[in-house]
Scaffold this active site. Structure first.
Site, mmCIF file in Angstrom:
data_model
loop_
_atom_site.group_PDB
_atom_site.id
_atom_site.type_symbol
_atom_site.label_atom_id
_atom_site.label_comp_id
_atom_site.label_asym_id
_atom_site.label_seq_id
_atom_site.Cartn_x
_atom_site.Cartn_y
_atom_site.Cartn_z
ATOM 1 N N ASP A 175 0.836 -1.192 0.000
ATOM 2 C CA ASP A 175 0.000 0.000 0.000
ATOM 3 C C ASP A 175 0.878 1.250 0.000
ATOM 4 O OD1 ASP A 175 -2.735 1.211 0.440
ATOM 5 O OD2 ASP A 175 -1.742 1.930 2.256
ATOM 6 N N GLU A 211 1.645 -0.375 -5.150
ATOM 7 C CA GLU A 211 0.718 0.711 -5.452
ATOM 8 C C GLU A 211 1.634 1.923 -5.637
ATOM 9 O OE1 GLU A 211 -3.398 2.585 -3.702
ATOM 10 O OE2 GLU A 211 -1.762 2.257 -2.278
#
Length: 567
Positions: free
Chosen positions: A304, A339
């Site tokens: 993330d 990401e």
């Protein structure tokens, strides 16, 4: 491991380089404190007669921000006796928190695994909110719903295989704490992107600990399905200066990045970005990755806001963490998915991660949506279908193509709502993406985007439930909706749409050229009338046929259709 079980007891260790004193706290059930001995930056204590199952924590004292009243969780803990629960005392200096903080459990490691990944580039990744996925599943036993073990249920496995899933990507299952503004609103974090310690599994999702995760991974692997863990290393649930003291903040606050004037850097939007220029932070991350590979047998990881991992404080494509992963004989053979952005300055870095890394391709999402909405060109669509050479260059695409993910509208909501409807989050509908690329086209639009996705070269990703029309009622930031908003409605699912997706999976499996991540210029392009596309056609055409050696894909915006035909 910082709690190592020996023949006669357990040796405990913890890093706290700036502390003046550290105590090991054992609970049986009352607290017993044992002064630890400093050895460099670490503190140690050997306790005889203590073995597996013992509950422990730490306390540390020294200059502010040290607070000996705070019970601290071992940053290397692998199992906790309870979930984290928000409470104002966690952030109140001098207020004792022993009754509010989870205790780590001494756990001996399982026999180490070193299994080759099941997932290969070109497969279908299935993004799953573990709790919401089976909370309403009629075939899963009630006691098992909402857990990692439920993913191994035969009915779940059958569904995954039917729609062609190559790997399940589990949204965070590491123990997290609710953001402090949620309890007063009567809300709970439903996504898990607010972890406290990186290895300890959340008891609500994985009550059986790492053994439960390992067993589920094994069942999935036997079915030919890999496992990706979504991990959060960009911040911790200790939040900004007003946040709770739970682990790193009370032991080694230097883990958080600071500006030259000493203020916390906020490149994550949470107020306490982790500092990847700090070798101790990278060591904790590497240890976490090795733990989940050797103890659970996972295929790899999705990170993330992964740009944070390459900040020191600015982004560096040659950041130390990348070299350390590449040099690790265990981790270098795992799948790493970034990401590739964060909210900080210069944080959008799509296409800039190392050659061995895969990256979420939001440019694919946006161009596909724009095309079907009617304001995007067919040339951009063709580039996305063939692997995004403008982003990843020649050779092999590293992109993970998707049209919807956990963050944003569901696929059905993309084709239903023009604007977000996030009022239930208690933030006046100001949270979440504003102006998301969406339009009210209905089921026709959903099918068109699904078919486009399955006709795309390289690795693709589908968010769980989008294959049968899940909706969040227009909420495009449902992180705080631990309820029917995010729990999949298995009884009410659109079975015709599910059948359609199963058919797409069958077609894709029959045409290996579609999954092939190699970026080749072997596609030929034709107009609606069958004539080859000319340069001027790319600016105005709303239909195109892509012919590959073993498949033809015809996309017609006016008709709202995508036809995939094996050669």
């Amino acid at each position: 491991m910082t709690a190592v079980v020996g023949a006669g007891g357990t040796r405990f260790s913890v890093r706290a380089p700036r502390a003046a004193a550290v105590w090991l706290c054992l609970f049986d059930p009352d607290e017993r404190r044992i002064a630890m001995t400093r050895e460099g930056d670490d503190w140690h204590a050997e306790v005889s007669g203590v073995g597996e199952g013992a509950c422990y924590g730490f306390r540390a004292d020294g200059p502010v921000p040290f607070d000996a009243a705070k019970l601290l969780v071992d940053p290397h803990a692998v199992m906790l006796d309870r979930p984290f629960v928000q409470n104002p005392r966690l952030a109140e200096f001098g207020a004792d928190t022993a009754d509010r903080v989870p205790r780590a459990i001494v756990t001996a490691p399982l026999p180490a695994l070193d299994l080759p990944p099941v997932l290969r580039a070109g497969g279908l990744i299935y993004e799953v909110n573990v709790r919401g996925f089976t909370m309403l599943h009629p075939d899963v036993p009630a006691a098992q719903r909402g857990t990692v073990a439920a993913l191994a249920h035969p009915a779940v496995i059958a569904h995954l295989k039917r729609i062609g899933v190559s790997a399940v990507e589990m949204m965070p299952i590491v123990a997290w704490i609710d953001e402090r503004h949620l309890p007063p609103l009567g809300l709970r974090n439903a996504w898990g992107y607010n972890p406290v310690v990186p290895m300890a599994l959340d008891p609500r999702l994985v009550p059986g600990g790492v053994a439960e995760l390992r067993e589920t991974v094994e069942v999935l692997r036997r079915a030919g399905i890999g496992t990706i863990l979504d991990l959060v290393f960009n911040h911790s649930g200790e939040s900004d200066l007003l946040g709770p003291t739970l682990a790193l903040r009370g032991l080694d606050d230097a883990a958080h990045a600071r500006a030259p004037d000493g203020t916390l850097i906020n490149d994550t939007g949470t107020g306490n970005t982790l500092d990847f220029a700090n070798p101790a932070v990278r060591a904790l991350v590497l240890g976490t990755l090795r733990h989940f590979v050797t103890q659970a047998g996972v295929d790899g990881f999705r990170f993330d806001l992964a740009t944070i991992m390459a900040r020191g404080p600015g982004f560096d494509a040659q950041a130390p963490i990348f070299a350390e992963i590449a040099a690790d004989p265990l981790l270098s053979r795992r799948i790493m998915i970034a990401e590739p952005w964060d909210p900080g300055p210069g944080g959008y870095r799509l296409g800039e991660f190392p050659a061995g890394w895969w990256e979420w391709n939001d440019r694919y999402r946006d161009d596909v949506r724009r095309f079907w909405r009617g304001d995007g060109g067919i040339g951009a669509l063709a580039t996305r279908l063939c692997g995004s050479t403008d982003v990843f260059g020649a050779g092999r695409t590293r992109g993970v193509s998707f049209v919807a993910a956990h963050d944003g509208f569901t696929l059905r909501d993309v084709a239903t709502y023009a604007e977000r409807r996030n009022h239930a989050n208690g933030e006046g509908n100001r949270d979440g993406h504003h102006g998301e690329i969406a339009w009210a086209r209905g089921g026709e639009g959903v099918r068109a985007m699904l078919a486009t996705l399955f006709a795309t070269r390289g690795t693709i990703m589908l968010c769980a439930g989008d294959e049968f029309g899940r909706t969040q009622g227009g909420n495009n930031n449902a992180y705080a909706q631990d309820n029917e908003t995010v729990w999949l409605d298995w009884d009410g699912r659109d079975r015709a749409l599910e059948d359609y997706v199963a058919g797409l999976a069958t077609l894709r499996a029959a045409c290996p050229a579609l999954a092939d991540p190699a970026i080749r210029h072997d596609a030929r392009w034709f107009r609606r009338d069958g004539a080859p596309m000319r340069d001027k056609d790319w600016a105005s055409a709303d239909a195109v046929e892509m012919r590959l050696p073993e498949v033809s894909v015809t996309i017609d915006r006016a008709a709202g259709t995508v036809a995939i035909v094996p050669a």
